[in-house]
Design a protein around this motif. Structure first.
Motif, PDB file in Angstrom:
ATOM      1  N   THR A  22       0.846  -1.313   0.075  1.00 53.19           N
ATOM      2  CA  THR A  22       0.051   0.107  -0.067  1.00 53.19           C
ATOM      3  C   THR A  22       0.921   1.182  -0.044  1.00 53.19           C
ATOM      4  O   THR A  22       0.353   2.362   0.183  1.00 53.19           O
ATOM      5  CB  THR A  22      -0.960   0.082   1.203  1.00 53.19           C
ATOM      6  N   THR A  23       2.133   1.063  -0.118  1.00 46.53           N
ATOM      7  CA  THR A  23       2.911   2.412  -0.124  1.00 46.53           C
ATOM      8  C   THR A  23       3.083   2.734  -1.792  1.00 46.53           C
ATOM      9  O   THR A  23       3.133   1.926  -2.644  1.00 46.53           O
ATOM     10  CB  THR A  23       4.400   2.148   0.217  1.00 46.53           C
ATOM     11  N   ASP A  24       2.905   3.770  -1.921  1.00 41.95           N
ATOM     12  CA  ASP A  24       3.098   4.614  -3.166  1.00 41.95           C
ATOM     13  C   ASP A  24       4.316   4.941  -3.349  1.00 41.95           C
ATOM     14  O   ASP A  24       4.868   5.901  -3.092  1.00 41.95           O
ATOM     15  CB  ASP A  24       2.043   5.999  -3.096  1.00 41.95           C
ATOM     16  N   TRP A  25       5.071   3.986  -4.158  1.00 44.95           N
ATOM     17  CA  TRP A  25       6.647   3.962  -3.973  1.00 44.95           C
ATOM     18  C   TRP A  25       6.987   5.036  -5.111  1.00 44.95           C
ATOM     19  O   TRP A  25       8.332   5.563  -5.394  1.00 44.95           O
ATOM     20  CB  TRP A  25       7.056   2.783  -4.233  1.00 44.95           C
ATOM     21  N   GLY A  26       6.117   5.226  -6.170  1.00 46.28           N
ATOM     22  CA  GLY A  26       6.268   6.308  -7.395  1.00 46.28           C
ATOM     23  C   GLY A  26       7.037   5.276  -8.221  1.00 46.28           C
ATOM     24  O   GLY A  26       7.254   4.029  -8.159  1.00 46.28           O
ATOM     25  N   GLU A  27       7.889   6.198  -9.035  1.00 47.38           N
ATOM     26  CA  GLU A  27       8.641   5.571 -10.034  1.00 47.38           C
ATOM     27  C   GLU A  27      10.268   5.123  -9.294  1.00 47.38           C
ATOM     28  O   GLU A  27      10.915   6.212  -8.911  1.00 47.38           O
ATOM     29  CB  GLU A  27       9.093   6.287 -11.399  1.00 47.38           C
ATOM     30  N   LEU A  28      10.595   3.818  -9.333  1.00 51.44           N
ATOM     31  CA  LEU A  28      11.865   3.429  -8.827  1.00 51.44           C
ATOM     32  C   LEU A  28      12.436   2.716  -9.705  1.00 51.44           C
ATOM     33  O   LEU A  28      12.124   1.719 -10.284  1.00 51.44           O
ATOM     34  CB  LEU A  28      11.829   2.804  -7.599  1.00 51.44           C
ATOM     35  N   ASP A  29      13.984   2.892  -9.805  1.00 49.51           N
ATOM     36  CA  ASP A  29      14.597   1.899 -10.610  1.00 49.51           C
ATOM     37  C   ASP A  29      15.056   0.745  -9.692  1.00 49.51           C
ATOM     38  O   ASP A  29      15.236  -0.418 -10.075  1.00 49.51           O
ATOM     39  CB  ASP A  29      15.947   2.535 -11.061  1.00 49.51           C
ATOM     40  N   TYR A  30      15.231   1.134  -8.599  1.00 50.95           N
ATOM     41  CA  TYR A  30      15.472  -0.163  -7.461  1.00 50.95           C
ATOM     42  C   TYR A  30      14.977   0.140  -6.289  1.00 50.95           C
ATOM     43  O   TYR A  30      15.053   1.149  -5.465  1.00 50.95           O
ATOM     44  CB  TYR A  30      17.231  -0.412  -7.250  1.00 50.95           C
ATOM     45  N   LEU A  31      14.118  -0.965  -5.838  1.00 47.23           N
ATOM     46  CA  LEU A  31      13.807  -1.058  -4.360  1.00 47.23           C
ATOM     47  C   LEU A  31      14.551  -2.125  -3.670  1.00 47.23           C
ATOM     48  O   LEU A  31      14.742  -3.322  -4.179  1.00 47.23           O
ATOM     49  CB  LEU A  31      12.386  -1.572  -4.548  1.00 47.23           C
ATOM     50  N   VAL A  32      15.261  -1.659  -2.639  1.00 42.00           N
ATOM     51  CA  VAL A  32      15.949  -2.942  -2.057  1.00 42.00           C
ATOM     52  C   VAL A  32      15.195  -3.303  -0.833  1.00 42.00           C
ATOM     53  O   VAL A  32      14.865  -2.395  -0.043  1.00 42.00           O
ATOM     54  CB  VAL A  32      17.282  -2.038  -1.512  1.00 42.00           C
ATOM     55  N   ILE A  33      15.144  -4.522  -0.611  1.00 38.42           N
ATOM     56  CA  ILE A  33      14.419  -4.916   0.476  1.00 38.42           C
ATOM     57  C   ILE A  33      15.143  -5.605   1.529  1.00 38.42           C
ATOM     58  O   ILE A  33      16.021  -6.524   1.448  1.00 38.42           O
ATOM     59  CB  ILE A  33      13.423  -5.969  -0.009  1.00 38.42           C
ATOM     60  N   ASP A  34      15.326  -5.107   2.791  1.00 37.33           N
ATOM     61  CA  ASP A  34      16.071  -5.499   3.933  1.00 37.33           C
ATOM     62  C   ASP A  34      15.089  -6.626   4.592  1.00 37.33           C
ATOM     63  O   ASP A  34      14.463  -6.433   5.392  1.00 37.33           O
ATOM     64  CB  ASP A  34      16.484  -4.359   4.868  1.00 37.33           C
ATOM     65  N   MET A  35      15.658  -7.787   4.101  1.00 39.62           N
ATOM     66  CA  MET A  35      14.682  -9.054   4.518  1.00 39.62           C
ATOM     67  C   MET A  35      14.894  -9.511   6.186  1.00 39.62           C
ATOM     68  O   MET A  35      15.872  -8.874   6.527  1.00 39.62           O
ATOM     69  CB  MET A  35      14.925 -10.239   3.631  1.00 39.62           C
ATOM     70  N   PRO A  36      13.886  -9.890   6.564  1.00 39.91           N
ATOM     71  CA  PRO A  36      14.068 -10.276   8.156  1.00 39.91           C
ATOM     72  C   PRO A  36      15.099 -11.369   7.991  1.00 39.91           C
ATOM     73  O   PRO A  36      15.134 -12.020   7.094  1.00 39.91           O
ATOM     74  CB  PRO A  36      12.756 -10.896   8.453  1.00 39.91           C
ATOM     75  N   PRO A  37      15.778 -11.639   9.206  1.00 38.71           N
ATOM     76  CA  PRO A  37      16.707 -12.740   9.074  1.00 38.71           C
ATOM     77  C   PRO A  37      15.953 -14.108   8.631  1.00 38.71           C
ATOM     78  O   PRO A  37      15.071 -14.224   9.411  1.00 38.71           O
ATOM     79  CB  PRO A  37      17.621 -12.722  10.368  1.00 38.71           C
ATOM     80  N   GLY A  38      16.400 -15.130   8.365  1.00 34.59           N
ATOM     81  CA  GLY A  38      16.098 -16.432   8.339  1.00 34.59           C
ATOM     82  C   GLY A  38      15.345 -16.793   6.896  1.00 34.59           C
ATOM     83  O   GLY A  38      15.565 -16.042   5.777  1.00 34.59           O
TER      84      GLY A  38
END
Ligand code: ADP
Length: 537
Positions: free
Chosen positions: A280-296
């Protein structure tokens, strides 16, 4: 078989076809302009096809002269001039795709002045963070300026608009994101967030539009690692979407900015919160979205991969011997989810003191990772007090010391991520295509030169969806004869890394997993091109 062999030497569907107005007026014989064919193949094809437009056969300027009007310093027409320019530009090879930039479709808006002396064009790259964009600009200027009739060259550099490579239903907020990179580790405390944040700021420094999604709701660390003025996420009252906060141009979303502190939640709630925050986030135009994943490697990861089409993963680990097992787990999880791991970062490898380098945890298992999993890129990060303190000051190390050696390592990681994403996008978008000239669906086997061909009607007849096969009884609803023998797909688009969506003329949209296509009866003797078949009948 002859048709088959020709196609193997010249896989034309690799080409992102240049815009129609850029295509040479000369009719192109089938297989004339090889895109990824090695130089030897290119030479072979050049000898019997379209000599002036075969770019890479150890020639530079002479080919331009050969194609121009013959007067040396003049061209006869705008069309001739454009042709000269395209030939000249096709000497520039994109090192990632191994193809010239004209075949890659990078040249746009080519204009020639009325006096036939001034040339203007745009080079549209796949990403604004392209590490060789300056080289392209310089070379483009150079090769066009070298044409005998050219007095002035105007080159503009631009990048394609941000868009996912995948078809299918994406949440509204993810529809304008080109690449989603998961930064993952099997254990906490190995430096995953440190890598995610510094990678994101490196990509932003390379000219890309970047966002960070901190998916660790149990221990969100993003709020400590960056210092946005606005530390609370805002919801747009009309669209009900979440507006990311921002620090130095990078968009940020973390549960830690939701004003609720640390979460005490159970599994399903966590998945729900992550899902909501991400989609539900309006990220707009992005070339890269980096996701910091939870561990595991648990449910949350599955949720994330189901919701967001991950382009690639970067795995973070430490050099201890046991860490190899963790890396293996991570690689296996991503491989099951069909997400390619493009790099492993071995964090806290060494420190320098008394002019000596110490490896307190021993030399890592990097080589083993490279050999066993074929992950080509390994990056070693040192133990640095500045890295740990930047986690407290709220200024990422690559921002506070952009010339330092840690920033250099991240720069290399950034280049690797950009290049690998570009390759993956290219591979995914050309993995399955329709070759109209031979009326066959062409399937390229990932990471190899192998390809095979399928008859469109066979693909349609083997649809396994509820429209074609009764889910309960297994009874075939669509009968063999219901599918015309000469049916042709209208569009083929990738669906994640595992399937393609094929749109047929009757509007039916078939989801065909690669595994299923692999099982179908293949065309051994590919039919002759449509025109020849008609002529001979
Ligand atoms: P994770 O996300 O895996 O839990 P973090 O990135 O939060 O790990 O790092 C854990 C701690 O270690 C933080 O305090 C961070 O600043 C510190 N740290 C991470 N990498 C390094 C490094 N290479 N040298 C020194 N400290 C580091």
């Amino acid at each position: 078989m002859a048709a088959m062999r020709t196609l193997h030497t010249a896989p034309a569907s690799f080409i992102v076809t240049p815009a129609p107005h850029l295509v040479s007026p000369t009719p192109t014989p089938r297989g004339a302009l090889p895109a990824k064919a090695p130089p030897a193949a290119a030479a072979t094809i050049q000898s019997h096809a379209r000599p002036p437009l075969s770019p890479r056969v150890g020639r530079r300027r002479p080919c331009a002269r050969a194609a121009s009007s013959g007067a040396g310093a003049v061209v006869a027409s705008v069309e001739d001039a454009k042709r000269d320019v395209l030939i000249a530009l096709s000497q520039i090879i994109d090192p990632d795709f191994g193809t010239d930039i004209v075949s890659c479709g990078f040249i746009k808006d080519l204009e020639i002045s009325e006096t036939l002396e001034e040339v203007s064009f745009r080079v549209e790259l796949t990403t604004p963070a392209c590490p060789v964009k300056d080289m392209f600009e310089e070379k483009a200027n150079e090769v066009v300026a070298a044409l005998p009739w050219v007095k002035k060259v105007n080159v503009t550099m631009s990048a394609q608009p941000a868009q996912p490579v995948y078809a299918g239903d994406l949440p509204e907020g993810l529809k304008k994101i080109s690449n989603i990179i998961a930064v993952s580790s099997c254990k906490g405390g190995v430096g995953k967030s440190t890598v995610a944040v510094n990678l994101a700021y490196t990509l932003a420094g390379m000219g890309a539009r970047v966002g960070i999604f901190d998916a660790d709701v149990f221990g969100p660390s993003l709020p400590n690692m960056v210092s946005p003025v606005n530390r609370l996420l805002v919801v747009n009252p009309e669209s009900k979407s979440i507006l990311p906060t921002e620090y130095l141009g990078v968009k940020l979303v973390s549960f830690g900015f939701a004003g609720q502190g640390r979460a005490i939640m159970r599994g399903p709630m966590v998945s729900g919160v992550i899902n909501q925050l991400l989609t539900t986030t309006d990220w707009g135009e992005l070339d890269y979205l980096v996701i910091d994943m939870p561990p595991g490697t648990g449910d949350i990861h599955l949720t994330l991969c189901q919701v967001a089409p991950l382009t690639a993963a970067v795995i973070v680990t430490t050099p201890q011997k046991l860490a190899f097992i963790d890396v293996a787990k991570g690689v296996r999880m991503f491989s099951k989810l069909k997400v390619p791991c493009v790099a492993v970062v071995e964090n806290m490898c060494y420190f320098d003191a008394d002019e000596k380098r110490y490896y307190p945890f021993g030399k890592g298992s990097g080589t083993q990772v490279v050999q066993q999993f074929g992950i080509p890129n390994l990056f070693d990060l040192p133990i640095r007090t500045t890295l740990s303190s930047s986690g407290d000051t709220g200024i990422p190390e690559v921002v506070s010391d952009p010339q330092g050696d840690v920033a250099k390592i991240f720069q290399n990681l950034g280049v690797c991520v950009v290049q690998q994403c570009a390759k993956i996008r290219q591979q995914v978008s050309t993995a399955v295509s329709y070759d109209r000239s031979i009326r066959a669906i062409r399937v390229k086997v990932p990471d190899s030169d192998e390809e095979f061909f399928l008859h469109p009607a066979t693909v349609r007849r083997n649809d396994r969806s509820a429209q074609s096969v009764d889910e309960w009884t297994g009874e075939q609803k669509v009968q063999y004869g219901d599918v015309p023998e000469d049916i042709e797909p209208e569009e083929i688009r990738p669906m994640g890394n595992y399937a393609v969506s094929i749109t047929w003329p009757d509007g039916f949209s078939q989801i065909a997993p690669y595994d299923q296509l692999d099982m179908l009866e293949r065309l051994v003797d590919v039919p002759l091109p449509a025109t020849a078949a008609v002529a001979s009948s």
